[in-house]
Design an enzyme around this catalytic site. Sequence first.
Site, PDB file in Angstrom:
ATOM      1  CG  HIS A   1      -2.069   0.850   1.248  1.00  0.00           C
ATOM      2  ND1 HIS A   1      -2.424   1.668   0.219  1.00  0.00           N
ATOM      3  CD2 HIS A   1      -2.972   1.124   2.251  1.00  0.00           C
ATOM      4  CE1 HIS A   1      -3.474   2.398   0.560  1.00  0.00           C
ATOM      5  NE2 HIS A   1      -3.825   2.090   1.785  1.00  0.00           N
TER       6      HIS A   1
ATOM      7  CG  HIS B   1      -4.302   0.282  -8.331  1.00  0.00           C
ATOM      8  ND1 HIS B   1      -5.635   0.243  -8.036  1.00  0.00           N
ATOM      9  CD2 HIS B   1      -3.732   1.128  -7.442  1.00  0.00           C
ATOM     10  CE1 HIS B   1      -5.864   1.042  -7.008  1.00  0.00           C
ATOM     11  NE2 HIS B   1      -4.723   1.591  -6.624  1.00  0.00           N
TER      12      HIS B   1
ATOM     13  CG  ASP C   1       2.929   4.257  -4.133  1.00  0.00           C
ATOM     14  OD1 ASP C   1       2.956   5.389  -3.628  1.00  0.00           O
ATOM     15  OD2 ASP C   1       2.171   3.358  -3.759  1.00  0.00           O
TER      16      ASP C   1
END
Length: 444
Positions: free
Chosen positions: A270, A309, A365
């Site tokens: 995460h 994702h 990210d």
Amino acid sequence: MAAKNTLTITDNRTGRQYEVPIEEGGVIRAAALRDIKTSPDDFGLMSYDPAFTNTASCRSRITFIDGDKGILRYRGYPIEELAEKSNYLEVAYLIVKGELPDRKHYAAWEQNIKTHTMVHENIKKFMEGFRYDAHPMGMMVGTVGALSTFYPEAAHINDLESRRLQTRRLIGKMPTIAAFAYRHSMGYPYVYPDNDLSYTGNFLAMLFRMSERNYTPNPTLEKALDVLFILHADHEQNCSANAMRSVGSSQVDPYSAVAAATAALYGPLHGGANEAVIRMLMEIGSPKNVPDFIKGVKKGERRLMGFGHRIYKSYDPRAKIVKRIAYEVFEVTGRNPLIDISLELERIALEDDYFVSRRLYPNVDFYTGVTYQAMGFPMTMFPVLFAIPRTSGWMAQWAEMVRDPEQKIARPRQVYTGEMLRKWTPIEDRPEPTMREDAVSDRI
Ligand code: CMC
């Protein structure tokens, strides 16, 4: 035959048929399955959905994502437009209250948040107790949880005024706690908030101010961080929002629930992914090593961090914006050489059937780490930079859950696979315990 918004289920065990309403254009209630029984004392059917991959746990009006099309909207506003035209505090208002503020309301909101940037001196002392090398995210989890002991009235979760106050406090204090965590890990004295600065400008000052009387943040970096905050403000029912709602559903105070959400965010799958991306890029070392690394990923030895994702099956719209921001930051800080490895990873992965067939694209990210690193943040601060803006999302998700009459304490069911009934024997009569091959979950 006229189309009906229902689903007909035939139970082949009994031959009985059941008609289940289809709501909201494609949702059935899992509880409807409980009516499907073989006999009156049968429990009825239930759905099995580890990791909630196909289960909606709530109705929400906050964030809309279309993962196939790469669309992200907060309260109906496209993320691209908010990133370009708004600032983080305005977006936090939008997320928490549902509307963009007019001038008057924005001024009052900003003032309210700034009034709560200070923390009790004992919080400072509490943080001083952490080891010199404590991970700032671990410090965040502990310190945010400790806030609940400073504000016992936060337990009144059904009181609107209390919810509003805790929301302002949390959004106001997260940057201060985050900056203290950073200063602690550096061995620097803590810097108190400067409310003449913007939300992000003040955060930068609390992080990086040394002996200067007034700290003036670099406007490009201040703006870049503000946009990154906007991109991280909410993301519907992600792991940490789910933790916030789930823990909050026990009616615990919001500080305890935010501590749980922060802990969820800490994990490398995460919010910890941005830190893991940089570690991966440093390990790869050079663009020429990318093909070998990709081979390892395809063999299942590694994951390509910052890729993939649960919801996006196309390019994460936030990643596109972060990539642009990275170059704006490099104009000020100089180019982070790790970006060349990122670009090569992206180039190869987007052409490779392994990634294409699984619809794995860069997520938010993938480029944040190189950007944060260029701005001078140590890797351990990356997830913290995610937690600060996500606080507005957590509080909005939590308030929505508290107000929702359909919500109850979150309590999933299980499919029990253990022993059914065993006979207890005295300790001296027991055989040496053996680990059964199939008893994987018994091995800690
Ligand atoms: N590298 C290599 N293979 C991957 C990756 C990856 N990053 N992500 C998914 N896969 C493969 C996975 O092995 C599986 O293949 P197969 O069908 O052959 O078993 C397939 O793709 C589906 O993956 P999954 O694990 O079932 O997908 P998920 O929805 O459970 O996981 C995820 C989503 C984000 C945890 C995962 O993609 C991942 O681990 N990514 C790397 C960590 C990361 O970047 N996390 C940040 C997410 S975005 C920001 C945030 O949420 O904080």
